[in-house]
Every structure is written in C-alpha cells, then in structure tokens.
Design a protein around this motif. Sequence first.
Motif, PDB file in Angstrom:
ATOM      1  N   PHE A  22       8.254  13.782   9.811  1.00 56.52           N
ATOM      2  CA  PHE A  22       7.388  12.969  10.406  1.00 56.52           C
ATOM      3  C   PHE A  22       6.167  12.840   9.637  1.00 56.52           C
ATOM      4  CE2 PHE A  22       3.709  12.964  13.290  1.00 56.52           C
ATOM      5  CZ  PHE A  22       3.896  11.617  13.934  1.00 56.52           C
ATOM      6  N   ILE A  23       5.498  14.176   9.471  1.00 56.74           N
ATOM      7  CA  ILE A  23       4.369  14.448   8.474  1.00 56.74           C
ATOM      8  C   ILE A  23       4.333  13.287   7.391  1.00 56.74           C
ATOM      9  CG2 ILE A  23       2.875  15.955   7.385  1.00 56.74           C
ATOM     10  CD1 ILE A  23       2.436  15.892  10.488  1.00 56.74           C
ATOM     11  N   TRP A  24       5.741  13.757   6.668  1.00 55.23           N
ATOM     12  CA  TRP A  24       5.981  12.879   5.335  1.00 55.23           C
ATOM     13  C   TRP A  24       5.948  11.402   5.499  1.00 55.23           C
ATOM     14  CZ3 TRP A  24       9.243   9.390   3.294  1.00 55.23           C
ATOM     15  CH2 TRP A  24       9.321   9.078   2.087  1.00 55.23           C
ATOM     16  N   PHE A  25       6.495  10.902   6.431  1.00 52.19           N
ATOM     17  CA  PHE A  25       6.479   9.613   6.785  1.00 52.19           C
ATOM     18  C   PHE A  25       5.094   9.048   7.179  1.00 52.19           C
ATOM     19  CE2 PHE A  25       6.864   6.033  10.026  1.00 52.19           C
ATOM     20  CZ  PHE A  25       7.529   5.035   9.110  1.00 52.19           C
ATOM     21  N   VAL A  26       4.383   9.837   8.037  1.00 49.85           N
ATOM     22  CA  VAL A  26       3.019   9.192   8.324  1.00 49.85           C
ATOM     23  C   VAL A  26       2.097   9.180   7.221  1.00 49.85           C
ATOM     24  CG1 VAL A  26       0.865   9.925   9.839  1.00 49.85           C
ATOM     25  CG2 VAL A  26       3.330   9.912  10.615  1.00 49.85           C
ATOM     26  N   SER A  27       2.405  10.361   6.227  1.00 47.72           N
ATOM     27  CA  SER A  27       1.022  10.538   5.261  1.00 47.72           C
ATOM     28  C   SER A  27       1.499   9.294   4.272  1.00 47.72           C
ATOM     29  CB  SER A  27       1.258  11.814   4.651  1.00 47.72           C
ATOM     30  OG  SER A  27       2.693  12.183   4.145  1.00 47.72           O
ATOM     31  N   ARG A  28       2.666   9.131   4.103  1.00 49.47           N
ATOM     32  CA  ARG A  28       3.144   8.194   3.061  1.00 49.47           C
ATOM     33  C   ARG A  28       2.592   6.770   3.560  1.00 49.47           C
ATOM     34  NH1 ARG A  28       3.083  12.247   1.001  1.00 49.47           N
ATOM     35  NH2 ARG A  28       4.578  12.930  -0.468  1.00 49.47           N
ATOM     36  N   GLY A  29       2.891   6.386   4.950  1.00 48.14           N
ATOM     37  CA  GLY A  29       2.511   5.228   5.434  1.00 48.14           C
ATOM     38  C   GLY A  29       1.045   4.903   5.385  1.00 48.14           C
ATOM     39  N   THR A  30       0.192   6.001   5.681  1.00 46.50           N
ATOM     40  CA  THR A  30      -1.144   5.826   5.606  1.00 46.50           C
ATOM     41  C   THR A  30      -1.546   5.431   4.152  1.00 46.50           C
ATOM     42  OG1 THR A  30      -1.510   7.594   7.506  1.00 46.50           O
ATOM     43  CG2 THR A  30      -3.182   6.968   6.141  1.00 46.50           C
ATOM     44  N   ILE A  31      -1.141   6.151   3.076  1.00 43.46           N
ATOM     45  CA  ILE A  31      -1.493   5.808   1.805  1.00 43.46           C
ATOM     46  C   ILE A  31      -1.112   4.639   1.508  1.00 43.46           C
ATOM     47  CG2 ILE A  31      -0.634   6.474  -0.667  1.00 43.46           C
ATOM     48  CD1 ILE A  31      -0.431   9.477   0.259  1.00 43.46           C
ATOM     49  N   ALA A  32       0.091   4.215   1.995  1.00 46.72           N
ATOM     50  CA  ALA A  32       0.661   2.803   1.654  1.00 46.72           C
ATOM     51  C   ALA A  32      -0.385   1.630   2.164  1.00 46.72           C
ATOM     52  CB  ALA A  32       1.741   2.284   2.148  1.00 46.72           C
ATOM     53  N   ILE A  33      -0.976   1.741   3.445  1.00 43.79           N
ATOM     54  CA  ILE A  33      -1.918   0.848   3.974  1.00 43.79           C
ATOM     55  C   ILE A  33      -3.099   0.945   3.478  1.00 43.79           C
ATOM     56  CG2 ILE A  33      -3.102   0.821   6.163  1.00 43.79           C
ATOM     57  CD1 ILE A  33      -0.593   1.607   7.723  1.00 43.79           C
ATOM     58  N   ILE A  34      -3.573   2.033   3.057  1.00 38.47           N
ATOM     59  CA  ILE A  34      -4.712   2.196   2.251  1.00 38.47           C
ATOM     60  C   ILE A  34      -4.716   1.309   0.988  1.00 38.47           C
ATOM     61  CG2 ILE A  34      -6.355   3.991   0.953  1.00 38.47           C
ATOM     62  CD1 ILE A  34      -5.782   5.945   3.497  1.00 38.47           C
ATOM     63  N   VAL A  35      -3.726   1.620   0.526  1.00 35.79           N
ATOM     64  CA  VAL A  35      -3.581   1.094  -1.150  1.00 35.79           C
ATOM     65  C   VAL A  35      -3.590  -0.631  -0.775  1.00 35.79           C
ATOM     66  CG1 VAL A  35      -1.766   0.669  -2.904  1.00 35.79           C
ATOM     67  CG2 VAL A  35      -2.522   2.925  -2.218  1.00 35.79           C
ATOM     68  N   PHE A  36      -2.857  -0.859   0.264  1.00 36.56           N
ATOM     69  CA  PHE A  36      -2.562  -2.361   0.267  1.00 36.56           C
ATOM     70  C   PHE A  36      -4.247  -2.848   0.870  1.00 36.56           C
ATOM     71  CE2 PHE A  36      -1.857  -5.817   3.661  1.00 36.56           C
ATOM     72  CZ  PHE A  36      -1.289  -6.700   2.845  1.00 36.56           C
ATOM     73  N   LEU A  37      -4.852  -2.051   1.750  1.00 37.49           N
ATOM     74  CA  LEU A  37      -6.403  -2.517   2.048  1.00 37.49           C
ATOM     75  C   LEU A  37      -7.029  -2.692   0.787  1.00 37.49           C
ATOM     76  CD1 LEU A  37      -6.768  -0.848   5.517  1.00 37.49           C
ATOM     77  CD2 LEU A  37      -6.269  -3.270   5.160  1.00 37.49           C
ATOM     78  N   ILE A  38      -6.991  -1.905  -0.246  1.00 35.67           N
ATOM     79  CA  ILE A  38      -7.725  -1.956  -1.357  1.00 35.67           C
ATOM     80  C   ILE A  38      -7.496  -3.071  -2.308  1.00 35.67           C
ATOM     81  CG2 ILE A  38      -8.165  -0.782  -3.443  1.00 35.67           C
ATOM     82  CD1 ILE A  38      -8.176   2.019  -2.077  1.00 35.67           C
ATOM     83  N   PHE A  39      -6.085  -3.234  -2.386  1.00 35.00           N
ATOM     84  CA  PHE A  39      -5.704  -4.395  -2.925  1.00 35.00           C
ATOM     85  C   PHE A  39      -6.028  -5.661  -2.511  1.00 35.00           C
ATOM     86  CE2 PHE A  39      -2.476  -8.067  -3.113  1.00 35.00           C
ATOM     87  CZ  PHE A  39      -2.382  -8.135  -4.501  1.00 35.00           C
TER      88      PHE A  39
END
Length: 45
Positions: A22-39
Amino acid sequence: MADHHTHGEMDTTEQEKTYDSFIWFVSRGTIAIIVFLIFLALVGA
C-alpha cells in the motif's frame, strides 16, 4: 478464525506485506501525479 490468547502472538507477516504494498503504491502514485502536474505546468496546458 484463529485463537489468540496472548498479546503479540499473532503472525502479522501478511499484514506487513499488505501495508508495504500500500505504501509503495501510494508513494509511486503521488510521484506520478506530481510529475504529471509539473509536465502540465511546463507545457502550459
């Protein structure tokens, strides 16, 4: 259900694996969202 009479006797291996996943999924999802928003900010969409 298992019978547990003593505190700390239960095997929590499966719960720990689930929590780690769960922690792995949430942290990777958060990183993906941040990268997408920066993009989006860089592209100007």
